[in-house]
Design a protein around this motif. Sequence first.
Motif, short mmCIF file in Angstrom:
data_model
loop_
_atom_site.label_atom_id
_atom_site.label_comp_id
_atom_site.label_asym_id
_atom_site.label_seq_id
_atom_site.Cartn_x
_atom_site.Cartn_y
_atom_site.Cartn_z
N GLU A 78 0.47 -1.01 0.36
CA GLU A 78 0.17 0.17 0.21
C GLU A 78 0.88 1.21 0.43
OE1 GLU A 78 -3.71 2.05 2.44
OE2 GLU A 78 -3.37 0.18 3.06
N ALA A 79 1.72 1.12 1.21
CA ALA A 79 2.93 2.65 0.70
C ALA A 79 3.66 2.61 -0.42
CB ALA A 79 3.92 2.45 2.13
N TRP A 80 3.83 1.51 -1.07
CA TRP A 80 4.55 1.85 -2.51
C TRP A 80 3.81 2.73 -3.57
CZ3 TRP A 80 7.70 -3.40 -3.16
CH2 TRP A 80 7.73 -3.83 -1.97
N GLU A 81 1.80 2.23 -3.04
CA GLU A 81 1.78 2.12 -3.76
C GLU A 81 1.70 1.43 -5.76
OE1 GLU A 81 -0.19 6.24 -5.25
OE2 GLU A 81 1.00 6.65 -3.01
N GLY A 82 2.79 0.48 -5.89
CA GLY A 82 2.57 -0.60 -6.84
C GLY A 82 3.35 -1.93 -6.16
N ARG A 83 3.99 -2.72 -7.36
CA ARG A 83 4.80 -4.05 -6.79
C ARG A 83 6.18 -3.58 -6.62
NH1 ARG A 83 1.05 -5.08 -10.50
NH2 ARG A 83 2.60 -5.66 -12.02
N PHE A 84 6.59 -3.08 -7.70
CA PHE A 84 8.09 -2.76 -7.74
C PHE A 84 8.09 -0.82 -7.16
CE2 PHE A 84 7.77 -5.47 -11.53
CZ PHE A 84 8.82 -6.25 -11.39
N ARG A 85 9.63 -1.06 -6.18
CA ARG A 85 9.79 -0.18 -5.72
C ARG A 85 11.38 0.35 -5.74
NH1 ARG A 85 7.55 5.18 -3.70
NH2 ARG A 85 8.70 5.64 -1.68
N LEU A 86 11.92 0.89 -6.45
CA LEU A 86 13.43 1.87 -5.57
C LEU A 86 13.64 2.62 -5.67
CD1 LEU A 86 12.41 2.21 -9.97
CD2 LEU A 86 13.29 0.29 -8.96
N VAL A 87 14.84 2.10 -4.81
CA VAL A 87 15.39 2.87 -3.21
C VAL A 87 16.95 3.34 -3.99
CG1 VAL A 87 16.02 2.67 -1.37
CG2 VAL A 87 13.65 1.49 -2.56
N THR A 88 16.92 4.44 -3.85
CA THR A 88 18.11 4.87 -4.19
C THR A 88 19.38 5.66 -3.39
OG1 THR A 88 17.67 7.01 -5.10
CG2 THR A 88 18.10 4.88 -6.51
N LEU A 89 20.40 5.63 -3.45
CA LEU A 89 21.45 6.91 -2.76
C LEU A 89 22.50 7.01 -3.60
CD1 LEU A 89 22.88 7.27 0.19
CD2 LEU A 89 23.89 5.24 0.09
N VAL A 90 22.70 8.34 -3.67
CA VAL A 90 23.61 8.94 -4.38
C VAL A 90 24.41 9.95 -2.95
CG1 VAL A 90 24.59 10.23 -5.98
CG2 VAL A 90 22.82 9.00 -6.38
N ARG A 91 25.73 9.54 -3.17
CA ARG A 91 27.53 10.38 -2.72
C ARG A 91 27.94 10.90 -2.98
NH1 ARG A 91 27.68 5.60 1.39
NH2 ARG A 91 25.85 6.19 2.52
N ALA A 92 28.47 12.84 -2.43
CA ALA A 92 29.08 12.65 -3.07
C ALA A 92 30.51 14.02 -2.54
CB ALA A 92 29.44 13.44 -4.40
N THR A 93 31.68 13.90 -1.94
CA THR A 93 32.35 15.57 -1.92
C THR A 93 32.40 16.52 -2.58
OG1 THR A 93 33.50 13.31 -0.43
CG2 THR A 93 34.55 15.48 -1.11
N LEU A 94 31.78 17.09 -1.86
CA LEU A 94 31.90 18.55 -2.64
C LEU A 94 33.17 19.68 -2.58
CD1 LEU A 94 28.03 19.04 -2.30
CD2 LEU A 94 29.33 17.59 -4.14
N GLU A 95 32.50 20.41 -3.15
CA GLU A 95 33.73 21.72 -2.98
C GLU A 95 32.99 22.63 -1.83
OE1 GLU A 95 34.41 24.54 -5.84
OE2 GLU A 95 35.36 23.00 -7.19
N HIS A 96 33.39 22.79 -0.59
CA HIS A 96 33.20 23.56 0.38
C HIS A 96 32.37 24.42 0.24
CE1 HIS A 96 32.62 24.53 4.30
NE2 HIS A 96 32.58 25.81 4.57
N GLU A 97 32.61 25.33 -0.70
CA GLU A 97 31.66 26.58 -1.35
C GLU A 97 30.57 26.05 -1.25
OE1 GLU A 97 35.19 25.88 -2.72
OE2 GLU A 97 35.38 27.05 -0.69
N VAL A 98 30.03 25.33 -2.39
CA VAL A 98 29.21 24.02 -3.01
C VAL A 98 28.57 23.69 -1.78
CG1 VAL A 98 28.34 22.44 -4.39
CG2 VAL A 98 30.25 24.01 -5.43
N GLY A 99 29.29 23.19 -1.03
CA GLY A 99 28.51 22.58 0.15
C GLY A 99 27.74 23.01 1.33
N ALA A 100 28.43 24.34 1.43
CA ALA A 100 27.62 25.53 2.09
C ALA A 100 26.19 25.98 1.75
CB ALA A 100 28.58 26.31 3.05
N ASP A 101 26.48 26.46 0.63
CA ASP A 101 25.41 26.67 -0.21
C ASP A 101 23.88 26.50 -0.01
OD1 ASP A 101 22.72 27.70 -1.71
OD2 ASP A 101 24.39 27.39 -3.59
N PRO A 102 22.92 26.73 1.19
CA PRO A 102 21.88 26.94 1.67
C PRO A 102 20.64 26.10 0.98
CG PRO A 102 21.86 29.30 2.10
CD PRO A 102 23.65 28.78 1.11
N MET A 103 20.65 26.57 -0.33
CA MET A 103 19.76 26.02 -1.55
C MET A 103 20.45 24.51 -2.37
SD MET A 103 17.82 28.53 -1.24
CE MET A 103 16.34 27.53 -3.20
#
Length: 194
Positions: A78-103
């Motif tokens: 029910e929570a999926w609203e279907g039979r197939f659920r895709l779960v993803t994770l993406v991670r990266a190290t960024l330049e400090h100025e980019v990481g500090a951007d509030p947006m």
Amino acid sequence: MTPAGPEDVPAEFIRALRSLRGVSVRPEVILDEVSGPARIAPYSAALTAEVRTARRSVNAAELASGRFVVLYDPAGQEAWEGRFRLVTLVRATLEHEVGADPMLAEVAWSWFRDALAAAGLDAHAAGGTVTRVLSQSFGALEVREEQSELEVRASWTSRGEDLGPHLRAWTTLLCTVAGLPPLPEGVVALGPRR
């Protein structure tokens, strides 16, 4: 896959996994098959990925990494609203100025939505989080530069068993988070190596 043997695996799940095999990815993306989680759904499969500056080179820098999980419940959830659920994770190290951007969190979530849209998918029953970690070292580690890390976790439901477009969307998200420019119009990634 989680099931005991091939005779236990529903045909729909097998067709869905086969739809992933022919997906072409950029040469910077290295995919590996790993075991899927065993307790979340009756059937699962998973891929890990690294985005590197050069394919399979010992000297290549890792730009981003992640995991793509396919969950399948023949009865649907029910929570999926279907039979197939895709779960993803993406991670990266960024330049400090980019990481500090509030947006950054809003921008990273828009990368997720844009990657799905570019693959012709809707984000059906989508949800997720964007986490940014800003690290500053002290004492004996004070010589290290400030670091910023970004992590995008998302899940959504596929409306059908063709999961190829979903994998393409995820690798697009990986490359975007890694800071790779989009491929020029008309240029496509090479097919899988045989």
